[in-house]
Design an enzyme around this catalytic site. Sequence first.
Site, PDB file in Angstrom:
ATOM      1  N   LYS A  23     -11.776 -43.370   1.399  1.00 44.93           N
ATOM      2  CA  LYS A  23     -11.689 -43.209  -0.046  1.00 44.93           C
ATOM      3  C   LYS A  23     -12.127 -44.502  -0.735  1.00 44.93           C
ATOM      4  O   LYS A  23     -11.741 -45.597  -0.306  1.00 44.93           O
ATOM      5  CB  LYS A  23     -10.252 -42.871  -0.437  1.00 44.93           C
ATOM      6  CG  LYS A  23     -10.055 -42.514  -1.906  1.00 44.93           C
ATOM      7  CD  LYS A  23      -8.599 -42.127  -2.173  1.00 44.93           C
ATOM      8  CE  LYS A  23      -8.340 -41.707  -3.599  1.00 44.93           C
ATOM      9  NZ  LYS A  23      -6.935 -41.374  -3.856  1.00 44.93           N
ATOM     10  N   SER A  35      -6.331 -36.903  -6.050  1.00 42.72           N
ATOM     11  CA  SER A  35      -7.556 -37.608  -6.309  1.00 42.72           C
ATOM     12  C   SER A  35      -8.421 -37.877  -5.077  1.00 42.72           C
ATOM     13  O   SER A  35      -9.590 -38.217  -5.226  1.00 42.72           O
ATOM     14  CB  SER A  35      -7.224 -38.946  -6.969  1.00 42.72           C
ATOM     15  OG  SER A  35      -6.472 -39.762  -6.092  1.00 42.72           O
ATOM     16  N   SER A  78      -1.973 -37.295  -4.026  1.00 44.08           N
ATOM     17  CA  SER A  78      -3.427 -37.350  -3.870  1.00 44.08           C
ATOM     18  C   SER A  78      -3.967 -37.222  -2.455  1.00 44.08           C
ATOM     19  O   SER A  78      -5.174 -37.077  -2.277  1.00 44.08           O
ATOM     20  CB  SER A  78      -3.967 -38.628  -4.486  1.00 44.08           C
ATOM     21  OG  SER A  78      -4.073 -38.451  -5.873  1.00 44.08           O
TER      22      SER A  78
HETATM   23  N1  GLN Z   1      -2.458 -36.312  -9.762  1.00 46.06           N
HETATM   24  C1  GLN Z   1      -1.516 -37.392  -9.852  1.00 46.06           C
HETATM   25  C2  GLN Z   1      -1.940 -38.323 -10.953  1.00 46.06           C
HETATM   26  O1  GLN Z   1      -2.948 -38.069 -11.550  1.00 46.06           O
HETATM   27  C3  GLN Z   1      -1.410 -38.100  -8.549  1.00 46.06           C
HETATM   28  C4  GLN Z   1      -2.560 -38.956  -8.255  1.00 46.06           C
HETATM   29  C5  GLN Z   1      -2.435 -39.727  -6.990  1.00 46.06           C
HETATM   30  O2  GLN Z   1      -1.623 -39.407  -6.138  1.00 46.06           O
HETATM   31  N2  GLN Z   1      -3.223 -40.781  -6.898  1.00 46.06           N
HETATM   32  O3  GLN Z   1      -1.283 -39.297 -11.247  1.00 46.06           O
END
Ligand code: GLN
Length: 490
Positions: free
Chosen positions: A81, A156, A180
């Site tokens: 990532k 994400s 994410s």
């Molecule tokens: N979807 C969640 C957010 O937007 C979690 C994102 C993540 O785990 N990086 O904060």
Amino acid sequence: MKEEILGKKAIEIADMIKKREVSASEVTGLFLERIEKLEPELGSFITVCAESAREKAKEIDKKIDSGEKVGRFAGVPIAVKDVLCTKGIRTTCASKILENFVPVYDATVIERISEASMIVIGKTNMDEFAMGSSTENSFFGPTKNPWDKERVPGGSSGGSAAAMAAGEAPWAIGSDTGGSIRQPASLCGIVGLKPTYGLVSRYGLVAFASSLDQVGPMTGNVADCAAMLEVIAGHDRRDSTSIPAQRNEYLEGLTGDLKGMKVGIVSELSGDGIDEGVLRCFRLTCEILESLGVICEEVSLPNFEYALSSYYIIAPAEASSNLARYDGVRYGFRARDNADSVWEMYEETRTGGFGQEVKRRIMLGTFALSAGYYEQYYGKAQKIRTLILRDFEKAFERFDILVSPTSPTVAFRIGEKVDDPLKMYLSDICTIPVNLAGIPAMSIPCGLDDGLPVGFQLMGPALSESLILNVSFALEEEIGFDAKPQTFRA
Ligand code: GLN
């Protein structure tokens, strides 16, 4: 050759390379070819490291040929990532503000995978600064779900999940602040694990919400997940929140023996708000658990109701502070060199460099932390965080692990939620409590609803990775999920 490698476990590929049944160069070449073929449509990667990966593969082959020592998973490519610093390889966090940022050091996790002689094949697409649940918030454009290219891969870490589902890499790495790793794993039909807070070093992980962020494996199966966790877990003195725990033999712990275990089904996450098709797969999986000699009972964790609101104060608050460093002076993008004042330069840089969702979080966070509102928002959210931890502790007095669906829906359509933040935030309803409590959780595929994958979430007490991996291992065998998207066969 393609059939021999594709669909094999990453740890099996490592064995084949060691036994010289196939070379690291051949394996790397195969995945690079797939990336080249599939990327124009999928967009899983922001940067493909074709040249450096080929070179590294050659080096490893030479070493193996001459009997020199190589790392444990020598020659196996890995997709990373784009939120982890890679020395000499640009690390963008899918943001314009870091579009041309090339780190001068490797994250600890990258050091560890390099020690294992794994090969970074590319940096995967994500929501900007990991803020999002669909990978639509990327400066580089969205990633498509290999199961249906009209749909999102989740986020994400959507690039890592899509790359895995499409067979563009044998395994991948993601990060999880509120879901994410697990939510995209669920939407793409792969395995993803968020470790206990502090088990994997955050050194070199670009910070979103530091008290919640964790790096973890995204793999095609549970054994690979255990193997990769062995590589990346362990104390690091450069991360002050790193746990001085001993390294564990996760792979060896996969016995599949579940006799006498008690599993709690979280009532708050297995009824209202969860799609019918998802619930159907979830319930079937609980029945499978019972058939393996596990006792399953419902359990209520009443403060989960407030988890989302608490998270959406704490995460933006931390983000607003962490992202203050992108000022056009020290990193990447600067709007223009001839601004009238430094304030004007900051303003133009941040206005032009950040996307909409990132700006929304900075504003929410700044507001929640401002004098006069601090206690009302941030202070309260922290108290809820403690209550959620207590709910978990109480439940773990009665149950070895807890389970729920990973995501309330299967993969949704591109564009469906991106203009409605609240709808988007609800995608993480099942995954967020775990981050607030700092405990480990994983998602494994448990079936298909309307041809799209459904994820099953397993949550355990702090440092219970061996346990949740073992339950997942037994379930994986019994469920026998072997569906692959069309793209995988391309
Ligand atoms: N979807 C969640 C957010 O937007 C979690 C994102 C993540 O785990 N990086 O904060």
